[in-house]
Design an enzyme around this catalytic site. Structure first.
Site, PDB file in Angstrom:
ATOM      1  N   PHE A 157      -6.026 -16.280  -0.219  1.00 51.47           N
ATOM      2  CA  PHE A 157      -7.193 -15.761  -0.920  1.00 51.47           C
ATOM      3  C   PHE A 157      -6.709 -15.030  -2.169  1.00 51.47           C
ATOM      4  CE2 PHE A 157     -10.416 -12.436  -1.606  1.00 51.47           C
ATOM      5  CZ  PHE A 157     -11.598 -13.147  -1.491  1.00 51.47           C
ATOM      6  N   LEU A 159      -7.469 -13.181  -5.403  1.00 52.67           N
ATOM      7  CA  LEU A 159      -8.372 -12.453  -6.285  1.00 52.67           C
ATOM      8  C   LEU A 159      -7.560 -11.578  -7.251  1.00 52.67           C
ATOM      9  CD1 LEU A 159     -11.144 -11.355  -7.174  1.00 52.67           C
ATOM     10  CD2 LEU A 159     -11.124  -9.860  -5.188  1.00 52.67           C
ATOM     11  N   GLY A 165      -6.509  -4.981 -10.241  1.00 51.95           N
ATOM     12  CA  GLY A 165      -6.787  -4.926  -8.822  1.00 51.95           C
ATOM     13  C   GLY A 165      -8.188  -4.421  -8.593  1.00 51.95           C
ATOM     14  N   SER A 166      -8.356  -3.108  -8.728  1.00 48.82           N
ATOM     15  CA  SER A 166      -9.657  -2.496  -8.477  1.00 48.82           C
ATOM     16  C   SER A 166     -10.748  -3.055  -9.386  1.00 48.82           C
ATOM     17  CB  SER A 166      -9.567  -0.982  -8.676  1.00 48.82           C
ATOM     18  OG  SER A 166      -8.795  -0.407  -7.645  1.00 48.82           O
ATOM     19  N   ARG A 334      10.454  14.838  26.667  1.00 53.49           N
ATOM     20  CA  ARG A 334      11.499  15.517  25.915  1.00 53.49           C
ATOM     21  C   ARG A 334      11.402  17.018  26.198  1.00 53.49           C
ATOM     22  NH1 ARG A 334      16.144  14.957  22.613  1.00 53.49           N
ATOM     23  NH2 ARG A 334      16.134  16.529  20.972  1.00 53.49           N
ATOM     24  N   GLN A 354       1.042  20.519  20.795  1.00 50.04           N
ATOM     25  CA  GLN A 354      -0.308  20.074  21.174  1.00 50.04           C
ATOM     26  C   GLN A 354      -1.192  19.974  19.926  1.00 50.04           C
ATOM     27  OE1 GLN A 354      -1.566  23.069  23.985  1.00 50.04           O
ATOM     28  NE2 GLN A 354       0.244  22.732  25.264  1.00 50.04           N
ATOM     29  N   GLY A 429      14.535  13.563  15.427  1.00 48.44           N
ATOM     30  CA  GLY A 429      15.479  12.513  15.060  1.00 48.44           C
ATOM     31  C   GLY A 429      15.127  11.187  15.720  1.00 48.44           C
ATOM     32  N   GLU A 452      -8.171  -4.128  -0.147  1.00 50.29           N
ATOM     33  CA  GLU A 452      -9.636  -4.157  -0.001  1.00 50.29           C
ATOM     34  C   GLU A 452     -10.265  -2.976  -0.739  1.00 50.29           C
ATOM     35  OE1 GLU A 452     -10.411  -7.660   1.946  1.00 50.29           O
ATOM     36  OE2 GLU A 452     -11.973  -6.179   1.613  1.00 50.29           O
TER      37      GLU A 452
END
Lengths: 701, 701
Positions: A157, A159, A165-166, A334, A354, A429, A452
């Site tokens: 495809f 384009l 691009g944009s 760990r 967390q 690491g 896109e």
């Protein structure tokens, strides 16, 4: 053996999780992993995914080899061979795809979980190229779709150009019609207009859908149209005359996919190769179009654009799922430091860890739900349009979905990109070791932020949509109202803007209804501010172009993101609080919903204070307390929540993320399988014999 | 030819910038690029860097080859050969390094600008291994330093183990002393205790500084000590008996460097190989130490830790400089959209693009200044210590520098990592092309967030330092006072906490003195809040360990980062406002200073409101207006500011970032030099002949 699941589903759907270091957390989970899996995916999807994963797992062609040793050429060969095998398994069965659009999403996600290069290669050929022909072409082109499945042709495809691009309107490839031979002449004026970045074009594609400016013999230009152009001979894979086609080289990721470029030197193609859904040329050279109204023609094309964006939301979600699966299993096994010098605790027990990871786990669930629900919305729209039901209602729905897809894609791809980086760092690491896959995820997810439509550019579609509705209301007294009701709350914006946060304790935030009220205020505020900013720019003499450009930062851009976060949080809230949720799953899902909403809203606290919705120290503090409280509540559920979204080990392909949690054993096993681990380097004599003489070349400086 | 520089320096220091598409912006610059270059670097450094760059540029061994085609083995060979060449050029001339410590920073930065694998390989061998021997060993070990330079040996530094990174105290490798043979027995109890991640260990190193728990014959353990262990035979590069040494495999980046692992099976080394600066063992087996005080011994080692962290600040700055150079030159030449359909404008003209990139340009300058000034501070401390001047003043200075290095490294590495990602995205698809180098920068910078201490863990060093000072004040009435005066402002914290922002217009922010006042309030507020949070945790029954863990998120972590941002902004402010700045450079430098300070402070606006320093809509708005105003003022200076920090094209190695600005020409040239660009794939018959039969394997599912 595990007991049969409470729902009585057959055991084919489940793989027993191995016992090991992760069992401690699994046993602490507040819910049944099987029950959530079945509820989250549904039995059909679960069965379908299981089928695909099993095929990959049992086929040696999909066995993992240490990627370090694959050259670009070999990686592409392997990806192509796997792509052929996907056809042999018929994962993209056309009937199936048409009957159950949701299975399209499942295939993409399963293949992507395995390797995005493979998924992209298949999707660009079958879905993007195929759909372009199906939706932009007509009966005379449908034979090409069959040829995709027999692999007589391989598609791409085209384009984007090197220098555009944009701004697709500025595409410079031309298609001149020559009535004498009834042919179009496809031409690239110079190398800045070469088609570029085209996936599959580098080495594989025989045919391309090429976008070019249509010029008529009289000199008139009818703008961008799509043409089917043969670029290689299927018998030899050598380029067709006049086509200079090649590979753009190594990318940051997805290197199993061959992205390419093409320059056309007066390449002639038959008149019939114009994909003529929106406009055609008669043999004599007259331009005809079925659309009376440009706006209508444009609306019809928005749907197609949304497919790509909504697919990318799903792709980003996959990457986020894989990354949090790896990082959370690692964090649960760990150990580092502890209350005494002797005793070390899993790093997941640290509040900081967390806080770094669990919001991304919540985001993976919330965005997965968005991805599925938007997919369903768009499928319904497509069905309506296929039934010829293309009236105003459909155009409105098309615009709403377009607005959601245009902000959903940036939000999902950025969340995934940031989440992967956080997961990489949270694994220290070991996260930097290639075999653990976080690098590939980062590199493969990265283009989701760009293709896109660049994320920042896309967000303007959404803010423009919202500002347009406000303008319509102010000018014409129209109501805020949209088919999916995502904007309906704005009707009350004068009232909402007068609201203030009145809560005083953490408890006010522990259900997602709390942050949702705040989000509604936030979106109203940013909408009003953006509107004022735009007007102020215009009043001070800026052109429309300037005014819009100068209202993005801190205004329209924030508006689009906040609106989208609200939609994600709202949909996830409704889903988790709906009557269909089994009672035993409610607590954990509601916590995920609250955590996602709060954590997202927390980015906007400055605006909440500035606009007067918040005042005093408590508002902000209780919100932070709630985030940490939810993290603490969810940390014992984290491993089980990951078990629901992680693919089988062979697909996840990360020694530190394996389901058995045998972190170090798996790491060593994988490491010792790499090539020449213990062998001395081939260049050892360069050290042993050819010694440098320190400073011997100093005179040359 | 350009005119001679106003300062009369010779032309050897300058390379003429090529004319081209970037000239427009260069001509618009408000200052002379040469003048800033000379002022920023100083003539000596400039000359030294120029010498290194010229050597790299003129030596075919340093010619760039498309990296796509280098296997891991070949890349490592090339890196090793280049490392030898570096010795031949004598860039690490020992006398030079000792006389001018600043030149160490220059060498690392120049080699790193070229390739971090090479820089790391050299630095780990000469500086890290060499310095470990120099600073932890004694006279009897110094012969090994000479052997580095003749390459009789090649060194590595082995601290981290598979299962222990941050928690170095828990290192499990042992060294048992055997008085019968006067040897230490180095042993890895199991593979979780294998040394891991050690740079140069994978394939090259013959000798390692190995950290192990020192056990005496009587059973006593004296904790972690460093031992010099030969791991390979320099004549063959084969492992020594009892050493299992190998390569840990591919990493996300820096793959020219061979990171390795080693397990020791009762490897015997002579007693003399204990690096005995802080503790020694007599032949009979008695442990002796010159330090009476553990605290003093610890303080002495902090200086060594700071070197690594301050070096990483400099390395991160290099990566940020390279990334913004590429992205800004691209943005000044890439045109997309415009006020009319015909006219397109450079993307740098968009406010959004300016806002995405210019703050990172300002950060590159501000952090570069921090890097240099911290390097000077630490060099002075080292000199004092070498003069035997190791009293309380030096210990205090050591602790202050340690606190700055421990937060400076996270701030710099994260800023670089985020900046590189923003640059990658700001270059759209072209940023995703490997040849443009943004991927390598992202991958090579990434470990800066992890090694020498995980960023989040390191930040605790800094918050602990500040909280310790506050505690000392509250308990003992001590004054906030430190040798470098970075904490002296805290003495006034009760007054500062009572301040409120009283400005009302954008002008209040346009000099960095504005944000600095706000930063002082912010740090005082976060210090107070963190202190209260810690006490509240303890009062509610948490152990010290728990209390500290539960006070990181939103408290101590934010405190450390805000404090460090203040230091960076403060030092850059003082530098740019100092009397030494040539008048013609003041405006641009002051703008950079203001932009960095404001943009950093802008992350904390929620806290400014919440704590009552800000109130009303205007405070936050004027700050944002100021950021955008400064961006607009700086955009015409951006290209010239990049010219000052960018290395020569051959070192920058990015087609879209070349100094001539011929974006598309450079891109095509580079692309066509890649391997097999236009050639058909070797596996073409797999498409042309071996067609898959759609669904043929479906029965197997």
């Amino acid at each position: 053996m595990m007991a049969p699941s409470p729902e009585g589903s057959d055991d084919v759907l489940w793989s027993d999780l191995p016992k090991g270091p992760l069992s401690v957390y699994r046993e602490r989970a507040s819910f049944s992993c099987r029950e959530l899996l079945l509820f989250w995916e549904g039995e059909d999807v679960l069965r379908f995914k299981k089928m695909i994963f099993s095929a990959l797992e049992n086929d040696p062609l999909f066995a993992r080899s240490p990627s370090a040793n694959l050259s670009l050429e070999k990686y592409r060969e392997l990806t192509f061979l796997r792509c052929k095998r996907v056809f042999e398994y018929d994962f993209f069965n056309m009937e199936n795809l048409l009957q159950s659009p949701m299975s399209v999403l499942s295939v993409i996600q399963c293949l992507g979980m395995f390797d995005w290069s493979l998924a992209a290669k298949c999707v660009l050929n079958v879905l993007v190229f195929g759909t372009a022909i199906y939706s932009s072409g007509s009966q005379r082109h449908f034979k090409y779709i069959e040829k995709i499945y027999t692999m007589e042709i391989f598609g791409c495809f085209a384009l984007t150009e090197v220098s555009h691009g944009s701004n697709t309107k500025a595409i410079r490839t031309t298609a001149h019609y020559d009535p004498a031979t009834e042919e179009f002449i496809i031409h690239s004026p110079d190398f800045e207009a070469a088609k570029f970045w085209v996936g599959n074009m580098g080495k594989t594609a025989t045919h391309a859908v090429v976008f070019a400016q249509l010029h008529m013999p009289g000199g008139q230009c009818h703008g961008l149209h799509a043409f089917l152009v043969q670029i290689r001979d299927p018998k030899t894979l050598l380029p067709m005359p006049g086509v200079m086609v090649g590979d753009i080289g190594k990318k940051l990721g997805q290197n199993g996919l061959d992205n390419g470029f093409a320059m056309f030197h007066k390449v002639r193609i038959p008149r019939q190769n114009l994909l003529n859904r929106t406009g055609d040329v008669t043999p004599e050279g007259t331009y005809v179009t079925p659309f009376k109204d440009v706006r209508q023609r444009f609306g019809a094309s928005l749907g197609t654009l949304s497919w790509g964006r909504i697919a990318i939301i799903g792709m980003s979600v996959v990457n986020l799922k894989l990354a949090v699966s790896i990082a959370l299993r690692f964090s649960a096994t760990r150990c580092q430091f502890g209350p005494t010098e002797e005793e070390e605790i899993p790093v997941l027990e640290y509040q900081l860890q967390q806080w770094r990871l669990l919001p991304y786990l919540a985001a993976a669930y919330a965005l997965d739900h968005l991805s599925k629900s938007l997919f369903i919305d768009l499928s319904r729209l497509q069905q309506d349009l296929r039934r010829g039901d293309g009236g105003t209602a459909q155009a409105e729905l098309g615009r709403e979905i377009h607005a959601l897809a245009s902000a959903g894609k940036p939000l999902a791809s950025w969340t995934a990109q940031q989440g992967i980086q956080e997961c990489r760092e949270a694994c220290g690491g070991h996260g930097y070791l290639a075999m653990n896959r976080l690098g590939d995820l980062r590199n493969d997810n990265d283009p989701n932020c760009t293709y896109e439509g660049d994320n920042n550019v896309l967000l303007q579609q959404t803010s423009n949509y919202l500002l347009g509705l406000l303008e319509h209301r102010l000018q014409d007294g129209a109501r805020f109202k949209s088919p999916l009701k995502t904007v309906d709350f704005l009707e009350a914006y004068p009232t909402i803007l007068g609201q203030k946060f009145t809560g005083s304790s953490m408890a006010d935030w522990l259900d997602s209804s709390g942050p949702l009220v705040a989000y509604q205020w936030l979106v109203c505020y940013l909408l009003q501010e953006s509107h004022q900013k735009l007007n102020q720019e215009k009043r001070s003499g800026s052109s429309d172009f300037e005014a819009r450009n100068n209202s993005q930062v801190y205004y329209c851009r924030s508006l689009a993101l906040a609106f989208m976060e609200l939609i994600v949080a709202q949909r996830f809230h409704e889903f988790t609080h709906g009557p269909g949720v089994p009672p035993s799953l409610r607590a954990v899902l509601e916590r995920l919903s609250a955590l996602y909403a709060l954590w997202s809203l927390n980015q906007h606290v400055a605006v909440l204070y500035r606009g007067g919705y918040f005042s005093g120290e408590q508002a902000g503090k209780t919100m932070e307390d709630a985030i940490l409280h939810l993290c603490a509540q969810l940390k014992d559920d984290a491993v089980a929540l990951v078990d629901v979204i992680a693919p089988p080990d062979s697909v996840l392909n990360s020694p530190i993320g394996r389901a058995d949690g045998e972190l170090y054993k798996n790491l060593w096993n994988a490491m010792l399988q790499e090539s020449r681990v213990l062998e001395r380097a081939s260049w050892w004599p360069e050290f042993a014999v050819n010694k440098p003489v320190d400073g011997s070349l100093k005179a040359k400086l």
